[in-house]
Design an enzyme around this catalytic site. Sequence first.
Site, mmCIF file in Angstrom:
data_model
loop_
_atom_site.group_PDB
_atom_site.id
_atom_site.type_symbol
_atom_site.label_atom_id
_atom_site.label_comp_id
_atom_site.label_asym_id
_atom_site.label_seq_id
_atom_site.Cartn_x
_atom_site.Cartn_y
_atom_site.Cartn_z
ATOM 1 N N LEU A 358 0.840 -1.195 0.000
ATOM 2 C CA LEU A 358 0.000 0.000 0.000
ATOM 3 C C LEU A 358 0.873 1.241 0.000
ATOM 4 C CD1 LEU A 358 -2.785 -0.824 2.583
ATOM 5 C CD2 LEU A 358 -3.082 -0.385 0.153
ATOM 6 N N GLY A 361 5.059 3.584 5.227
ATOM 7 C CA GLY A 361 4.718 4.478 6.329
ATOM 8 C C GLY A 361 5.991 4.995 6.951
ATOM 9 N N PHE A 363 7.248 4.087 9.531
ATOM 10 C CA PHE A 363 7.953 3.040 10.273
ATOM 11 C C PHE A 363 8.249 1.792 9.451
ATOM 12 C CE2 PHE A 363 5.883 5.726 13.275
ATOM 13 C CZ PHE A 363 6.814 5.888 14.277
ATOM 14 N N ASP A 477 3.458 11.927 16.026
ATOM 15 C CA ASP A 477 3.778 12.030 14.594
ATOM 16 C C ASP A 477 2.535 12.352 13.768
ATOM 17 O OD1 ASP A 477 5.543 12.136 12.507
ATOM 18 O OD2 ASP A 477 5.476 9.983 12.095
#
Length: 696
Positions: A358, A361, A363, A477
């Site tokens: 997808l 991110g 992380f 964040d």
Amino acid sequence: MAAAFTSFHLWLFSCLALVSMAKAQDPDQFIFTNGFRRANLHLDGSAEIRSSGLLRLTNSSVLQTAHAFYPSPINFNHSSSSTSLPSYSFSTNFVIAIVPGPNEASGHGLAFVIAESMDFSQAAAVQYLGLVNEATNGNSSNQFFAVEFDTVSSIDMGDIDGDHVGIDLNGVRSNIQVTAEYFSNEERMNTSLDLKAGHPIQVWIDYDGRDQQLNVTLAPENTPKPNRPLLSTTIDLSDILMGTMYVGFSAATGSRQGTSSSHYILGWSFNRSGEAQSLDFSQLPKLPKISGGRNKVRLISILAAVVLLLIIIGAAYVYRRKKYEEVREDWEKEYGPQRFSYKTLYIATKGFKDKQLLGFGGFGKVYKGKLPYTNEQIAVKKVSHKSDQGMKEFVSEIVSMGRLRHKNLVRLLGYCRRKKELLLVYELMENGSLEKLLFSVNRPTLNWFQRFEIIRGVASALLYLHEEGEQVVLHRDIKASNVLLDSTLNGRLGDFGLARLYDRDGDPQTTRLVGTLGYMDPELTRIGRATKASDVFSFGAFLLEVACGRKPFDPNKPPEDIFLVDVVNRSFKRDAIVDVSDPKLQGNYVVEEMEKVLKLGLLCSNTKSDFRPTIKEVVQYLEGNANLPDIPLDSNSIAQNIPSSILETLPQSAEINMSTANNLSSGSMISFSSSVGKGLSLNSLSSIDSVLHIGR
Ligand SMILES: *[C@@H]1O[C@H](CO)[C@@H](O)[C@H](O)[C@H]1NC(C)=O
Ligand SMILES: *[C@@H]1O[C@H](CO)[C@@H](O)[C@H](O)[C@H]1NC(C)=O
Ligand SMILES: *[C@@H]1O[C@H](CO)[C@@H](O)[C@H](O)[C@H]1NC(C)=O
Ligand SMILES: *[C@@H]1O[C@H](CO)[C@@H](O)[C@H](O)[C@H]1NC(C)=O
Ligand SMILES: *[C@@H]1O[C@H](CO)[C@@H](O)[C@H](O)[C@H]1NC(C)=O
Ligand SMILES: *[C@@H]1O[C@H](CO)[C@@H](O)[C@H](O)[C@H]1NC(C)=O
């Protein structure tokens, strides 16, 4: 009728009388169906009856001859012939096995014999098969008939090959010879047969003296008698089969190693009054266990195959173990329902295929998936981490966050652990991240109404995290890429609490400040830890980002425009704040709302945390339940509050490395390392490489 009946009776009587007489004096039939142990055979040469009941004519030593005869002679006298069969008709069935010697070659051969005498003491080994010698070969005074099973091609005997069956009369130069094979009833075709393969071979020899037809039929073990004989020939045996004859076997080995076999007879039936009974394989003695060259090789190759198979199975097992390997510790038992097996996630994401990706991110990589059985759509975030230290606390926090329920939070469904990897399972947000929609060039941008709703939603989620849950949860964040949109374009905050993972890794002597440049509270570097106010600062940057459709930090802009907050601030001072609104909106917005959002963004972005509103106040302003306070005009520029060393290095590094610039401009995660208690030392920031942690 009556007359016929009587004559039949008479015939039957005479038959019975004949049979019983023959049985008493010279038997014309016998059968050895379970070995020769009790048989009183006439043996000579190397022939012997093994304890198993096997008749072994030769072992694999060289230059052996051997004979085994049925001890009583069989009456082939023409004048004492019965009415039904010519005296010299006979039928026999036996099972032979020619087991090669150590060098795998075979020799010399075996023969079924019907002879006037059992004395073959003058006969030679090798190609003479223990039947004749060089001088007597073919002499009509020999008076024997034989069917040879010859495994050596002897040119001087006119042999066709080293695997043939021959008809011998008084000598070993065969009258007729054919290559060994058999007719398979099932496959309806001739099938080759290796006499010296070491396996039992069935032999049928049938001779009808009336039409002088001789049939020899071969078949491998456990196969019914073939419908077609291997060899069918017309031959007159009346000159040979005269008077009483002895029936038996002869065998010989070669003159050198490699031309000698062990010759075995497993069973034997003989009949002069009809077709010989077939032998029952289940009762026959078994051949000795494999030993010697060829079989050893076969055994070794079987063993090798088994070992190889085991290795393959083992490797497959290890591979599977490795593939689905996870880390599962005792303390995780209480999180049972939240724990996913790696296999489930592997299947759900089709093996973490790139097609399922997808995005990246802050992380780690995020994969789309569908849970087996329930078909629930999920997003799996693969977070890599360096150590298992503090993992217990982190998992417990993550799981407790999974219990948080708010319509504007992305629900965490569970987790899974692997070595150096943590997998977090979220519900799938169909419309992806807000960032994608805001900055996408292909898709129509979000209208103001949608943007305002998303902002309100994220604010209420943050209020829930800060004030309304059982514990205070700092997001740390907040940014457009961490706001996800569900199917109704409802904004949902994701990744909350994840920044904690960075506290766990690395040197316990240092703490790491996590955030994204442009969203990061300048005070963070001074205080050294995240606060609610630093979340509010990030939220402010987020407000400006959504309203202006621009990144809070863009190193590609001229220095005074790098930070969005500075741009908005200048516009505000010119009293033309809505000028900075996203041009893509083309002026289609509610001016009051746009103003409110931009001003609120500036309020939250105050460099001094004391001057920022709380999230509770933010929500009140947004909902129109309170009026915005005045914005202090002297609020400092963000640029002045970021350590100059970073500002000096950032654009440079962006120039040097375009990919770094791209990463930064799209809002990469960066973190600062600082020593606990000492605050941020400028020296520790002097090298950009050592302080910027690009979190992708
Ligand atoms: C074969 O048999 C003979 C005697 O029958 C014996 O002397 C010899 O050692 C045997 N050879 C093998 C290899 O068993
Ligand atoms: C055949 O054998 C007999 C008896 O041993 C002998 O007298 C005769 O000469 C032999 N015939 C031939 C052609 O060798
Ligand atoms: C099988 O072999 C026999 C004897 O050699 C021969 O007569 C026959 O034609 C063969 N049959 C087939 C199907 O090959
Ligand atoms: C020999 O084989 C042929 C063909 O199968 C058959 O017709 C004949 O009866 C057999 N003869 C004997 C003596 O078995
Ligand atoms: C065959 O049998 C008849 C009488 O039954 C006897 O006279 C004759 O000698 C026998 N022949 C042989 C070769 O044994
Ligand atoms: C010999 O043949 C007769 C008639 O077919 C049969 O009854 C008998 O069992 C056979 N004996 C052997 C040992 O083959």
